[in-house]
Design a protein around this motif. Structure first.
Motif, PDB file in Angstrom:
ATOM      1  N   MET A 141       0.827  -1.207   0.000  1.00 13.75           N
ATOM      2  CA  MET A 141       0.000   0.000   0.000  1.00 13.75           C
ATOM      3  C   MET A 141       0.857   1.250   0.000  1.00 13.75           C
ATOM      4  O   MET A 141       0.581   2.223  -0.711  1.00 13.75           O
ATOM      5  N   LEU A 142       1.908   1.220   0.799  1.00 13.14           N
ATOM      6  CA  LEU A 142       2.832   2.353   0.848  1.00 13.14           C
ATOM      7  C   LEU A 142       3.433   2.588  -0.532  1.00 13.14           C
ATOM      8  O   LEU A 142       3.508   3.713  -1.028  1.00 13.14           O
ATOM      9  N   LEU A 143       3.849   1.489  -1.144  1.00 11.40           N
ATOM     10  CA  LEU A 143       4.430   1.538  -2.474  1.00 11.40           C
ATOM     11  C   LEU A 143       3.445   2.127  -3.481  1.00 11.40           C
ATOM     12  O   LEU A 143       3.760   3.053  -4.236  1.00 11.40           O
ATOM     13  N   LEU A 144       2.236   1.608  -3.477  1.00 14.21           N
ATOM     14  CA  LEU A 144       1.253   2.051  -4.458  1.00 14.21           C
ATOM     15  C   LEU A 144       0.796   3.478  -4.194  1.00 14.21           C
ATOM     16  O   LEU A 144       0.445   4.205  -5.120  1.00 14.21           O
ATOM     17  N   GLY A 145       0.803   3.847  -2.933  1.00 12.20           N
ATOM     18  CA  GLY A 145       0.250   5.155  -2.599  1.00 12.20           C
ATOM     19  C   GLY A 145       1.243   6.280  -2.681  1.00 12.20           C
ATOM     20  O   GLY A 145       0.857   7.426  -2.872  1.00 12.20           O
ATOM     21  N   SER A 146       2.533   5.968  -2.580  1.00 10.85           N
ATOM     22  CA  SER A 146       3.445   7.105  -2.463  1.00 10.85           C
ATOM     23  C   SER A 146       4.728   6.997  -3.264  1.00 10.85           C
ATOM     24  O   SER A 146       5.618   7.804  -3.087  1.00 10.85           O
ATOM     25  N   MET A 147       4.834   5.999  -4.128  1.00 13.45           N
ATOM     26  CA  MET A 147       6.073   5.909  -4.901  1.00 13.45           C
ATOM     27  C   MET A 147       5.823   6.087  -6.396  1.00 13.45           C
ATOM     28  O   MET A 147       4.764   5.767  -6.898  1.00 13.45           O
ATOM     29  N   ARG A 148       6.850   6.588  -7.070  1.00 18.44           N
ATOM     30  CA  ARG A 148       6.732   6.702  -8.504  1.00 18.44           C
ATOM     31  C   ARG A 148       7.162   5.400  -9.167  1.00 18.44           C
ATOM     32  O   ARG A 148       7.694   4.514  -8.520  1.00 18.44           O
ATOM     33  N   ALA A 149       6.956   5.371 -10.482  1.00 17.14           N
ATOM     34  CA  ALA A 149       7.115   4.129 -11.224  1.00 17.14           C
ATOM     35  C   ALA A 149       8.451   3.430 -10.957  1.00 17.14           C
ATOM     36  O   ALA A 149       8.488   2.246 -10.635  1.00 17.14           O
ATOM     37  N   GLU A 150       9.549   4.175 -11.087  1.00 14.66           N
ATOM     38  CA  GLU A 150      10.849   3.518 -10.975  1.00 14.66           C
ATOM     39  C   GLU A 150      11.137   3.080  -9.550  1.00 14.66           C
ATOM     40  O   GLU A 150      11.790   2.065  -9.325  1.00 14.66           O
ATOM     41  N   GLU A 151      10.651   3.852  -8.602  1.00 14.07           N
ATOM     42  CA  GLU A 151      10.797   3.424  -7.217  1.00 14.07           C
ATOM     43  C   GLU A 151      10.059   2.107  -6.987  1.00 14.07           C
ATOM     44  O   GLU A 151      10.560   1.192  -6.326  1.00 14.07           O
ATOM     45  N   ARG A 152       8.868   2.023  -7.526  1.00 17.33           N
ATOM     46  CA  ARG A 152       8.088   0.801  -7.340  1.00 17.33           C
ATOM     47  C   ARG A 152       8.817  -0.400  -7.902  1.00 17.33           C
ATOM     48  O   ARG A 152       8.881  -1.456  -7.279  1.00 17.33           O
ATOM     49  N   LEU A 153       9.355  -0.230  -9.092  1.00 17.76           N
ATOM     50  CA  LEU A 153      10.040  -1.358  -9.712  1.00 17.76           C
ATOM     51  C   LEU A 153      11.290  -1.723  -8.924  1.00 17.76           C
ATOM     52  O   LEU A 153      11.605  -2.905  -8.752  1.00 17.76           O
ATOM     53  N   ALA A 154      11.984  -0.726  -8.403  1.00 26.24           N
ATOM     54  CA  ALA A 154      13.175  -1.001  -7.602  1.00 26.24           C
ATOM     55  C   ALA A 154      12.789  -1.786  -6.347  1.00 26.24           C
ATOM     56  O   ALA A 154      13.439  -2.777  -5.992  1.00 26.24           O
ATOM     57  N   VAL A 155      11.736  -1.369  -5.693  1.00 24.52           N
ATOM     58  CA  VAL A 155      11.259  -2.092  -4.507  1.00 24.52           C
ATOM     59  C   VAL A 155      10.924  -3.530  -4.874  1.00 24.52           C
ATOM     60  O   VAL A 155      11.295  -4.476  -4.170  1.00 24.52           O
ATOM     61  N   PHE A 156      10.260  -3.676  -5.988  1.00 22.64           N
ATOM     62  CA  PHE A 156       9.860  -5.008  -6.449  1.00 22.64           C
ATOM     63  C   PHE A 156      11.066  -5.911  -6.661  1.00 22.64           C
ATOM     64  O   PHE A 156      11.110  -7.051  -6.186  1.00 22.64           O
ATOM     65  N   LEU A 157      12.063  -5.389  -7.349  1.00 26.98           N
ATOM     66  CA  LEU A 157      13.251  -6.188  -7.628  1.00 26.98           C
ATOM     67  C   LEU A 157      14.010  -6.528  -6.352  1.00 26.98           C
ATOM     68  O   LEU A 157      14.457  -7.663  -6.163  1.00 26.98           O
ATOM     69  N   LEU A 158      14.128  -5.546  -5.465  1.00 25.08           N
ATOM     70  CA  LEU A 158      14.843  -5.804  -4.223  1.00 25.08           C
ATOM     71  C   LEU A 158      14.115  -6.828  -3.368  1.00 25.08           C
ATOM     72  O   LEU A 158      14.738  -7.661  -2.700  1.00 25.08           O
ATOM     73  N   ASN A 159      12.805  -6.763  -3.402  1.00 18.60           N
ATOM     74  CA  ASN A 159      12.011  -7.732  -2.654  1.00 18.60           C
ATOM     75  C   ASN A 159      12.211  -9.148  -3.190  1.00 18.60           C
ATOM     76  O   ASN A 159      12.436 -10.089  -2.431  1.00 18.60           O
TER      77      ASN A 159
END
Lengths: 267, 267
Positions: A180-198
């Motif tokens: 939710m934090l990711l979807l609510g407050s991050m931009r596209a590249e941040e989201r993808l970075a979080v995804f990859l790191l996860n």
DNA sequence: CGCAACGTTGAAATTCCTCAATTCACGTGG
DNA sequence: CCACGTGAATTGAGGAATTTCAACGTTGCG
């Protein structure tokens, strides 16, 4: 075959980068403790430390083994369960990769999560007794079926199991909060970075390389999970590659600079 | 005072629209079953049907009553718990309104949820033993404290309680999935419509008007929850009002056309 | 070999955000 | 009781990020 390893997950064993369609396993005794035709028990499963039996003693694991049915296997594209279906069992993933999808009244569909070995699927159905989401195999998978009624009975007899189950459900809640934090407050590249790191972290926790792995899902599925369009995901991948942070070739990912990928998250 | 109502939540009793700073309660026996100085028991609480005791029999509720501490009360702005703090207790909201906030490493903060009477707070801490979020009172609130260790012990003795607790946690997971769907695939006005309809439903389930209520949170907090900026929230409110779907005046909301508000969700 | 699904890339359109000015509501202290 | 200050809300204009539309390349499977 590798020597049997009773220590749960071999955190420092790094697998060869999985080739495109090759199976994922770094550890070869998943599925058997003596020979490949034997059915694995939780007792001897490498995933024991990550899965439901974590924290149980020998005797408790043996009792858990009495209710677990290890027969369920899925081909790529198969449904494990569908939204609306009755909750019969929870499933622990032994091998393979699943996605869960919710779908909205108006037809919009969204990937709610990606699930890999050692993870438990089906907990969203406990509230209503019916599944709220579809669960679909993204590659051929094998599952341990845990009949829910028997499981609740057993977890009543085994306080340690009950506590651990509460922890697993609670972690699912905090995982969702993270999304939710990711979807609510991050931009596209941040989201993808979080995804990859996860993904990286989860592979590493299972003894695979933290920096080289194969995606099991399409750009569209990634986008659906991250609240982005597939083109945006593709562009973000390309941009990361141009920056030298990762190498992408189709489904194959190599993270060249984990640190820099992490820095991308803070704007 | 109203006559005592043992039937749980009076679903068809509609409250007068709460004035701006007036207390929220449609039912007046929350907090006492004989006189106002008495401490309410779960046994006689109007919220019984919505809260932890739902589905328990008389005897089971009495045992639950032995571990619940009803003393906790908060002023507006007070913290119930902070991220990082040890999990001691779960809390059931008796009166009032809370928000929970997660905060990201880089300082970004996001509202994870708004919580009203009958709802349980603190479950995100079970996984790690530490709270992952802040919980803050949005108005003066009273809470029932449920010491977690004793609760786990008791839920071991009472299978019905254990089952219901599992259902509550599972519902939290599906609620979060709903928010993920919202954040991942809806546009600003759809999100706000979902938000209003959700509030409406929850007020109605507690015997209040489904169409007239007061918001306890600021535009910024709504925006944070919905992944929008406060200006966007404000504009969406104004647009709904111009369309004749709602009336807004500051925190006071009147839904003039529930049906049309629902239609706004499907593009 | 050819089709179908997947992926990449570009340009235009849209949505939402940022910045800024102004008004409104409310509590405090004179 | 009024004046004032502060935080909250509204509104507008411009800009940035993402989506949409479209064309094209790639991969893998029957």
């Amino acid at each position: 075959m590798d020597k049997e390893n009773k220590m749960g997950v071999p955190a420092h064993v790094h697998a060869v980068p999985p080739s495109d369609r090759a199976p994922l396993f770094a550890v070869t005794n998943v599925g058997s403790h003596t020979a490949s035709h034997c059915i694995t028990l939780c007792e001897t499963c490498v995933l024991r430390g990550l899965c439901l039996p974590a924290g149980l003693n020998q005797n408790e694991v043996e009792r858990l083994d009495t209710i677990v049915n290890r027969k369920r296997s899925l081909k790529r594209g198969d449904y494990l369960h569908r939204a609306g279906g009755e909750l019969q069992s929870l499933y622990a993933i032994r091998t393979g990769f699943l996605k869960t999808c919710m779908l909205h009244d108006d037809g919009r569909e969204q990937v709610a999560g990606f699930h890999m070995m050692g993870e438990l699927v089906g907990m969203d159905a406990i509230g209503s007794g019916k599944h709220v989401s579809d669960a679909i195999a993204l590659e051929d998978s094998e599952l341990c079926e845990i009949p829910f009624a028997e499981f609740e009975q057993l977890s009543h007899d085994l306080p340690a199991l009950q506590q651990h189950f509460h922890r697993i459900m609670s972690r699912e809640i905090t995982r969702d909060h993270g999304v939710m934090l990711l979807l609510g407050s991050m931009r596209a590249e941040e989201r993808l970075a979080v995804f990859l790191l996860n993904l990286s972290k989860r592979f590493a926790a299972r003894g695979y390389s933290a920096t080289q792995f194969n995606l099991r899902m399409t750009r569209e599925e990634i986008g659906s999970y991250l609240g982005l369009k597939l083109e945006t995901v593709s562009r973000a991948f390309s941009h990361f590659q141009n920056q030298g942070v990762i190498n992408v070739q189709n489904k194959s990912i190599e993270i060249k600079d984990l640190g820099r990928l992490g820095e991308l998250i803070n704007r």
